[in-house]
Write a protein that holds these residues in place. Sequence first.
Motif, PDB file in Angstrom:
ATOM      1  N   ASP A  11     -10.600 -29.871 -52.475  1.00 24.90           N
ATOM      2  CA  ASP A  11     -10.265 -28.683 -53.262  1.00 24.90           C
ATOM      3  C   ASP A  11      -8.839 -28.788 -53.801  1.00 24.90           C
ATOM      4  N   TRP A  14      -4.755 -24.641 -53.799  1.00 22.46           N
ATOM      5  CA  TRP A  14      -4.248 -23.338 -54.241  1.00 22.46           C
ATOM      6  C   TRP A  14      -3.381 -22.698 -53.175  1.00 22.46           C
ATOM      7  N   TRP A  15      -3.669 -23.009 -51.896  1.00 23.91           N
ATOM      8  CA  TRP A  15      -2.856 -22.454 -50.817  1.00 23.91           C
ATOM      9  C   TRP A  15      -1.404 -22.907 -50.953  1.00 23.91           C
ATOM     10  N   VAL A  17       0.074 -23.696 -53.811  1.00 23.57           N
ATOM     11  CA  VAL A  17       0.651 -22.952 -54.939  1.00 23.57           C
ATOM     12  C   VAL A  17       1.095 -21.570 -54.489  1.00 23.57           C
TER      13      VAL A  17
END
Length: 272
Positions: A11, A14-15, A17
């Motif tokens: 994945d 996003w964590w 970011v």
Amino acid sequence: MPQPLKLQKPDFPWWLVAAGLLAAAAALSIAESDLYSQVFATVAKGIGITIFVTTVAFVLASAIGLGIALMALSGSRLLRQAARFYVEIIRGIPMLVLLFWIAFAGAPALVAAWNFLTLPLQHAGFFEPLLVRDVSLLWRAIIALTVGYSAFIAEVFRAGIQAVDQGQVEAAKALGLTPFQRFRLIVLPQAIRTILPPLGNDFVAMVKDSSLVSVLGVADITQMAKIYASGSFRFFETYSIVAYIYLILTVGLSIALRALEKRMRRGHDPAR
């Protein structure tokens, strides 16, 4: 027929970011607030001690852990049992208890043993008797972390060494390599790739556990925060800064170690 499992693409992080945005927002708040800037400047004085304690203790613990792992895998039953005794006993003691025991019981015992062993040299004028206060609390804390983590790291090394294909070891033996050469050239390089992730996890965990040295008055991040908060009663601001600094250190280390692990995996990928 059962369908083969498909490898899922990783994945997008996003964590990371979100964490980066939070870190940037926190840094902006610190820069714009006189109070937070003052707290950060005070607490940050302990970063050097935290890094020093963690680095020295981890290097020493890795060296001792490797020795204990080799004892556990040796052909001597006595060495194997001694290694198992060390690992099981040390892992069963909470780190805080071990810290107190080494600082206030182990250090005086070691000083007394040293003075006893060097008594003839002291009478000859070569040594002065060692005093307990000569062993700083900083080094007592480092010794405690070293002893505590060496037991866990020993198990990491043992598992990594045992994961190496024994066929390669036998082939190296047939080629006439000495045991040391087999270990240095065949076993250890392959074991390192296996043990890097758990070894990195232990390093990150030691960064966090280094905060325990503050109970001895060692001027690390947590101790500097305790001193500031007790004098200013700004507990929320102070410990928010402490959490922020530790998160920067641990998350940064985790990302760096993950990148190193990925690079090592690509470097030894036979498909490349």
